[in-house]
Write an enzyme that holds these catalytic residues in place. Sequence first.
Site, PDB file in Angstrom:
ATOM      1  N   GLY A  35       0.823  -1.205   0.000  1.00 20.16           N
ATOM      2  CA  GLY A  35       0.000   0.000   0.000  1.00 20.16           C
ATOM      3  C   GLY A  35       0.856   1.253   0.000  1.00 20.16           C
ATOM      4  O   GLY A  35       2.021   1.220  -0.385  1.00 20.16           O
ATOM      5  N   ALA A  36       0.259   2.385   0.446  1.00 24.40           N
ATOM      6  CA  ALA A  36       0.916   3.698   0.343  1.00 24.40           C
ATOM      7  C   ALA A  36       1.397   3.870  -1.098  1.00 24.40           C
ATOM      8  O   ALA A  36       2.566   4.168  -1.365  1.00 24.40           O
ATOM      9  CB  ALA A  36       2.060   3.845   1.347  1.00 24.40           C
ATOM     10  N   GLU A  39       3.381   6.455  -7.908  1.00 28.05           N
ATOM     11  CA  GLU A  39       3.412   6.260  -9.365  1.00 28.05           C
ATOM     12  C   GLU A  39       4.218   5.012  -9.750  1.00 28.05           C
ATOM     13  O   GLU A  39       3.923   4.378 -10.765  1.00 28.05           O
ATOM     14  CB  GLU A  39       3.969   7.530 -10.030  1.00 28.05           C
ATOM     15  CG  GLU A  39       3.844   7.597 -11.531  1.00 28.05           C
ATOM     16  CD  GLU A  39       2.448   7.236 -12.085  1.00 28.05           C
ATOM     17  OE1 GLU A  39       2.403   6.466 -13.068  1.00 28.05           O
ATOM     18  OE2 GLU A  39       1.419   7.691 -11.533  1.00 28.05           O
ATOM     19  N   HIS A  41       4.185   2.116  -8.178  1.00 30.74           N
ATOM     20  CA  HIS A  41       3.232   1.002  -8.123  1.00 30.74           C
ATOM     21  C   HIS A  41       2.263   1.072  -9.304  1.00 30.74           C
ATOM     22  O   HIS A  41       1.934   0.054  -9.912  1.00 30.74           O
ATOM     23  CB  HIS A  41       2.387   1.072  -6.839  1.00 30.74           C
ATOM     24  CG  HIS A  41       3.170   0.919  -5.563  1.00 30.74           C
ATOM     25  ND1 HIS A  41       3.325   1.953  -4.669  1.00 30.74           N
ATOM     26  CD2 HIS A  41       3.807  -0.152  -5.033  1.00 30.74           C
ATOM     27  CE1 HIS A  41       4.031   1.530  -3.626  1.00 30.74           C
ATOM     28  NE2 HIS A  41       4.346   0.263  -3.819  1.00 30.74           N
ATOM     29  N   GLY A 150       8.930  -4.294  -8.753  1.00 31.71           N
ATOM     30  CA  GLY A 150       9.753  -3.174  -9.219  1.00 31.71           C
ATOM     31  C   GLY A 150      11.234  -3.457  -9.070  1.00 31.71           C
ATOM     32  O   GLY A 150      11.670  -4.093  -8.110  1.00 31.71           O
ATOM     33  N   ASP A 153      13.532  -2.452  -5.809  1.00 33.22           N
ATOM     34  CA  ASP A 153      13.927  -3.465  -4.820  1.00 33.22           C
ATOM     35  C   ASP A 153      14.583  -4.613  -5.595  1.00 33.22           C
ATOM     36  O   ASP A 153      14.005  -5.691  -5.754  1.00 33.22           O
ATOM     37  CB  ASP A 153      12.695  -3.938  -4.042  1.00 33.22           C
ATOM     38  CG  ASP A 153      12.050  -2.801  -3.276  1.00 33.22           C
ATOM     39  OD1 ASP A 153      12.465  -2.557  -2.147  1.00 33.22           O
ATOM     40  OD2 ASP A 153      11.152  -2.134  -3.837  1.00 33.22           O
ATOM     41  N   SER A 188       9.401   5.831  -3.527  1.00 29.17           N
ATOM     42  CA  SER A 188       9.310   4.840  -2.463  1.00 29.17           C
ATOM     43  C   SER A 188       8.251   5.315  -1.474  1.00 29.17           C
ATOM     44  O   SER A 188       8.134   6.529  -1.222  1.00 29.17           O
ATOM     45  CB  SER A 188      10.655   4.723  -1.738  1.00 29.17           C
ATOM     46  OG  SER A 188      10.484   4.087  -0.481  1.00 29.17           O
ATOM     47  N   ARG A 190       8.474   5.099   1.500  1.00 26.79           N
ATOM     48  CA  ARG A 190       9.175   5.650   2.667  1.00 26.79           C
ATOM     49  C   ARG A 190       9.660   7.082   2.424  1.00 26.79           C
ATOM     50  O   ARG A 190      10.067   7.748   3.374  1.00 26.79           O
ATOM     51  CB  ARG A 190      10.339   4.741   3.072  1.00 26.79           C
ATOM     52  CG  ARG A 190       9.863   3.414   3.679  1.00 26.79           C
ATOM     53  CD  ARG A 190      10.990   2.584   4.265  1.00 26.79           C
ATOM     54  NE  ARG A 190      10.507   1.469   5.062  1.00 26.79           N
ATOM     55  CZ  ARG A 190      10.422   0.198   4.645  1.00 26.79           C
ATOM     56  NH1 ARG A 190      10.778  -0.127   3.416  1.00 26.79           N
ATOM     57  NH2 ARG A 190       9.970  -0.750   5.456  1.00 26.79           N
TER      58      ARG A 190
HETATM   59  O1  PAF Z   1       8.071  -4.648  -1.984  1.00 30.27           O
HETATM   60  C1  PAF Z   1       7.131  -4.712  -1.178  1.00 30.27           C
HETATM   61  O2  PAF Z   1       6.300  -3.790  -1.064  1.00 30.27           O
HETATM   62  C2  PAF Z   1       6.996  -5.929  -0.279  1.00 30.27           C
HETATM   63  O3  PAF Z   1       8.252  -6.400   0.112  1.00 30.27           O
HETATM   64  C3  PAF Z   1       6.149  -7.065  -0.897  1.00 30.27           C
HETATM   65  C4  PAF Z   1       6.788  -7.614  -2.152  1.00 30.27           C
HETATM   66  C5  PAF Z   1       4.762  -6.532  -1.207  1.00 30.27           C
HETATM   67  C6  PAF Z   1       6.011  -8.213   0.104  1.00 30.27           C
HETATM   68  O4  PAF Z   1       5.388  -7.820   1.278  1.00 30.27           O
END
Ligand code: PAF
Length: 279
Positions: A35-36, A39, A41, A150, A153, A188, A190
């Site tokens: 969540g949160a 763009e 995502h 993505g 990560d 991100s 964060r």
């Molecule tokens: O990248 C993330 O947001 C998380 O690590 C994931 C892949 C949703 C797993 O909880």
Amino acid sequence: MNQNPTLIDSPEQLRAMVKVQRGKDHKIALVPTMGALHEGHLALVRQARSLAQTVIVSIFVNPTQFAPNEDFSRYPRTLDRDTELLAGLADVIYVPAVDAMYPKGFATKIVLEGPALGLESDFRPHFFSGVAIVVSKLFLQSGADYALFGEKDYQQLKVVTRLAADLDIPIQIVPGETVRESDGLALSSRNRYLSPDERAIAPVIHQSLVQAAADIRTGTEPGIATERASKAISAAGLRVDYVAARHAEDLSAPTPGVPLRLLAAAWIGGTRLIDNVPV
Ligand code: PAF
């Protein structure tokens, strides 16, 4: 596709929905998120739409991938806004409760090697085993044909790709390019923790990685280039966890001639950011 995604909160409901869509010969794509949404995502969700007729976005802040001292409790939870952002993009938002994912008595762990070794694992030893268990569950619950992750990560992408192959989960892991602000900062969830002053210096991580990649291309030894990048990031006031060059595919230690990826993690105040670039 409905304009408003259907909200599903149990694995049983998810399976029932997927069965109906499969009956219509739909391909299914899953975008796992916490969540949160931003763009980055949404770009993954659009990419998912180009692959499949049914697009599921899971939103689950997974407790097993956070250590007790990390930001699980303050991780942003913005379901109403996320739902608005997904209107017209996703068919289903899957929001399981913690006890639906980890019912009483849950006792399974996944131990990872290969691309999970080093980098993030040196600083967050619990992290990939938590990610592995939750994504395995999401893959099996959704029975999706595709799952999108993505490249921001990057180590997670490689760990999950290895995991799906090793466990014969019939799902294709599809990478999505990192989406960046105009100054290079990778999007991100964060980033919203950053104060204006912290936000102003955050792009130094990407800039230093880009510089290191350029140096390597013109002949600098990878260890020297990443050391310089680490110093540049520290000089801007960040605390570096690592800056490293790795084999771009399996994240093993680099040997001459292999394709490289440069990866970094650093703290700006109380916020830990990661990024990576190809060489
Ligand atoms: O990248 C993330 O947001 C998380 O690590 C994931 C892949 C949703 C797993 O909880």
